[in-house]
Design a protein around this motif. Structure first.
Motif, mmCIF file in Angstrom:
data_model
loop_
_atom_site.group_PDB
_atom_site.id
_atom_site.type_symbol
_atom_site.label_atom_id
_atom_site.label_comp_id
_atom_site.label_asym_id
_atom_site.label_seq_id
_atom_site.Cartn_x
_atom_site.Cartn_y
_atom_site.Cartn_z
ATOM 1 N N VAL A 42 7.367 -0.434 -18.714
ATOM 2 C CA VAL A 42 6.344 -0.895 -17.787
ATOM 3 C C VAL A 42 7.036 -1.168 -16.454
ATOM 4 C CG1 VAL A 42 6.520 -3.321 -18.462
ATOM 5 C CG2 VAL A 42 4.413 -2.477 -17.464
ATOM 6 N N LEU A 43 6.374 -0.790 -15.374
ATOM 7 C CA LEU A 43 6.917 -1.028 -14.042
ATOM 8 C C LEU A 43 5.859 -1.783 -13.237
ATOM 9 C CD1 LEU A 43 9.249 -0.579 -12.065
ATOM 10 C CD2 LEU A 43 8.152 1.559 -11.403
ATOM 11 N N PRO A 44 5.997 -3.120 -13.159
ATOM 12 C CA PRO A 44 4.996 -3.917 -12.447
ATOM 13 C C PRO A 44 5.334 -4.115 -10.975
ATOM 14 C CG PRO A 44 6.480 -5.354 -13.640
ATOM 15 C CD PRO A 44 6.950 -3.945 -13.889
ATOM 16 N N TRP A 45 4.303 -4.212 -10.172
ATOM 17 C CA TRP A 45 4.437 -4.648 -8.777
ATOM 18 C C TRP A 45 3.327 -5.654 -8.552
ATOM 19 C CZ3 TRP A 45 2.225 -2.920 -3.702
ATOM 20 C CH2 TRP A 45 2.924 -3.492 -2.637
ATOM 21 N N LEU A 46 3.674 -6.907 -8.434
ATOM 22 C CA LEU A 46 2.719 -8.010 -8.381
ATOM 23 C C LEU A 46 2.284 -8.273 -6.946
ATOM 24 C CD1 LEU A 46 4.473 -10.348 -10.952
ATOM 25 C CD2 LEU A 46 2.688 -8.648 -11.365
ATOM 26 N N ALA A 47 1.690 -7.268 -6.356
ATOM 27 C CA ALA A 47 1.274 -7.367 -4.961
ATOM 28 C C ALA A 47 0.314 -6.226 -4.650
ATOM 29 C CB ALA A 47 2.483 -7.288 -4.038
ATOM 30 N N VAL A 48 -0.241 -6.288 -3.462
ATOM 31 C CA VAL A 48 -1.032 -5.191 -2.921
ATOM 32 C C VAL A 48 -0.606 -5.022 -1.468
ATOM 33 C CG1 VAL A 48 -3.014 -6.633 -2.231
ATOM 34 C CG2 VAL A 48 -3.350 -4.208 -2.698
ATOM 35 N N SER A 49 -0.547 -3.782 -1.039
ATOM 36 C CA SER A 49 -0.166 -3.480 0.342
ATOM 37 C C SER A 49 -1.431 -3.167 1.137
ATOM 38 C CB SER A 49 0.769 -2.269 0.346
ATOM 39 O OG SER A 49 1.080 -1.914 1.663
ATOM 40 N N LEU A 50 -1.578 -3.827 2.280
ATOM 41 C CA LEU A 50 -2.774 -3.629 3.107
ATOM 42 C C LEU A 50 -2.363 -3.130 4.496
ATOM 43 C CD1 LEU A 50 -4.801 -6.818 2.126
ATOM 44 C CD2 LEU A 50 -4.984 -4.511 1.194
ATOM 45 N N ARG A 51 -2.259 -1.815 4.610
ATOM 46 C CA ARG A 51 -1.895 -1.188 5.878
ATOM 47 C C ARG A 51 -3.126 -0.579 6.525
ATOM 48 N NH1 ARG A 51 2.167 0.598 2.471
ATOM 49 N NH2 ARG A 51 4.226 -0.041 3.105
ATOM 50 N N ASP A 52 -3.094 -0.486 7.809
ATOM 51 C CA ASP A 52 -4.083 0.262 8.578
ATOM 52 C C ASP A 52 -5.502 0.042 8.057
ATOM 53 O OD1 ASP A 52 -1.911 1.329 10.044
ATOM 54 O OD2 ASP A 52 -1.635 2.871 8.525
ATOM 55 N N ARG A 53 -6.147 1.125 7.668
ATOM 56 C CA ARG A 53 -7.532 1.042 7.206
ATOM 57 C C ARG A 53 -7.660 0.484 5.794
ATOM 58 N NH1 ARG A 53 -9.318 6.912 8.166
ATOM 59 N NH2 ARG A 53 -7.130 7.203 7.768
ATOM 60 N N GLN A 54 -6.560 0.395 5.049
ATOM 61 C CA GLN A 54 -6.600 -0.187 3.711
ATOM 62 C C GLN A 54 -7.126 -1.621 3.756
ATOM 63 O OE1 GLN A 54 -2.452 0.143 2.744
ATOM 64 N NE2 GLN A 54 -2.784 1.920 1.410
ATOM 65 N N LYS A 55 -6.654 -2.360 4.730
ATOM 66 C CA LYS A 55 -7.035 -3.771 4.838
ATOM 67 C C LYS A 55 -8.538 -3.897 5.060
ATOM 68 C CE LYS A 55 -5.530 -7.955 7.167
ATOM 69 N NZ LYS A 55 -4.556 -8.492 8.125
ATOM 70 N N GLU A 56 -9.070 -3.115 5.983
ATOM 71 C CA GLU A 56 -10.506 -3.160 6.269
ATOM 72 C C GLU A 56 -11.320 -2.787 5.030
ATOM 73 O OE1 GLU A 56 -13.647 -0.510 8.827
ATOM 74 O OE2 GLU A 56 -11.685 -0.888 9.744
ATOM 75 N N TYR A 57 -10.920 -1.731 4.351
ATOM 76 C CA TYR A 57 -11.618 -1.292 3.136
ATOM 77 C C TYR A 57 -11.521 -2.353 2.031
ATOM 78 C CZ TYR A 57 -12.859 1.439 -0.971
ATOM 79 O OH TYR A 57 -13.452 1.883 -2.128
ATOM 80 N N TYR A 58 -10.314 -2.871 1.837
ATOM 81 C CA TYR A 58 -10.095 -3.874 0.795
ATOM 82 C C TYR A 58 -10.942 -5.118 1.049
ATOM 83 C CZ TYR A 58 -7.605 -6.759 -2.597
ATOM 84 O OH TYR A 58 -7.286 -7.567 -3.659
ATOM 85 N N TYR A 59 -10.961 -5.570 2.293
ATOM 86 C CA TYR A 59 -11.761 -6.750 2.617
ATOM 87 C C TYR A 59 -13.252 -6.485 2.443
ATOM 88 C CZ TYR A 59 -7.827 -9.556 4.307
ATOM 89 O OH TYR A 59 -6.685 -10.306 4.407
ATOM 90 N N GLN A 60 -13.707 -5.292 2.726
ATOM 91 C CA GLN A 60 -15.113 -4.946 2.476
ATOM 92 C C GLN A 60 -15.428 -5.056 0.985
ATOM 93 O OE1 GLN A 60 -15.763 -1.013 4.071
ATOM 94 N NE2 GLN A 60 -15.728 -1.728 6.194
ATOM 95 N N LYS A 61 -14.508 -4.561 0.151
ATOM 96 C CA LYS A 61 -14.708 -4.637 -1.304
ATOM 97 C C LYS A 61 -14.615 -6.080 -1.794
ATOM 98 C CE LYS A 61 -15.626 -0.431 -1.966
ATOM 99 N NZ LYS A 61 -16.995 -0.044 -2.302
ATOM 100 N N LEU A 62 -13.702 -6.852 -1.219
ATOM 101 C CA LEU A 62 -13.635 -8.270 -1.584
ATOM 102 C C LEU A 62 -14.954 -8.960 -1.255
ATOM 103 C CD1 LEU A 62 -10.147 -9.690 -0.499
ATOM 104 C CD2 LEU A 62 -11.019 -9.406 -2.810
ATOM 105 N N ASP A 63 -15.490 -8.707 -0.057
ATOM 106 C CA ASP A 63 -16.756 -9.318 0.343
ATOM 107 C C ASP A 63 -17.878 -8.958 -0.628
ATOM 108 O OD1 ASP A 63 -15.564 -10.472 2.552
ATOM 109 O OD2 ASP A 63 -16.213 -8.898 3.947
#
Length: 122
Positions: A42-63
């Protein structure tokens, strides 16, 4: 089927979304399913990267899906990478559970030593 046929398999657990998926019960279930299905690592990465438009999209989904979390992200994270606040504890728990059930943490030398580049002649 892959592992039954000698192919080195495992789970890349990434991203693990802070405040949503970063709890040991969730991660333990993934580790156990990996082992049950013939995975070796198993290879875990306990984070999410929010670059450029990723952040806007991610926040829309969070909302949409988790309406109260956006402010928590905005107040907690000021950089591109949003690490779980529980990373240290979770990595320790993951390592301990992997050892207990016989999973490697990371792809390991077995993968590097045994993998061969496939040559296709077309």
């Amino acid at each position: 089927k892959l592992s039954e046929n000698g192919i080195y398999t495992g789970t890349f657990m990434m991203p693990i979304l802070p405040f949503i998926e970063d709890n040991f019960e969730n991660i333990k279930a993934i580790l156990d399913k990996t082992k049950e299905n013939g995975g070796s690592f198993v290879l875990p990465w306990l984070a999410v990267s929010l670059r450029d438009r990723q952040k806007e999209y991610y926040y829309q989904k969070l909302d949409l899906l988790f309406p109260n979390l956006r402010k928590r992200y905005e107040n907690t994270y000021r950089q591109i990478t949003c690490n779980s606040l529980k990373s240290k504890e979770l990595y320790h728990q993951i390592a301990s559970h992997c050892q207990k059930i016989g999973l490697s943490l990371g792809v390991g030398k077995k993968f590097i030593n045994e993998s061969k580049q496939l040559n296709f002649n077309f």
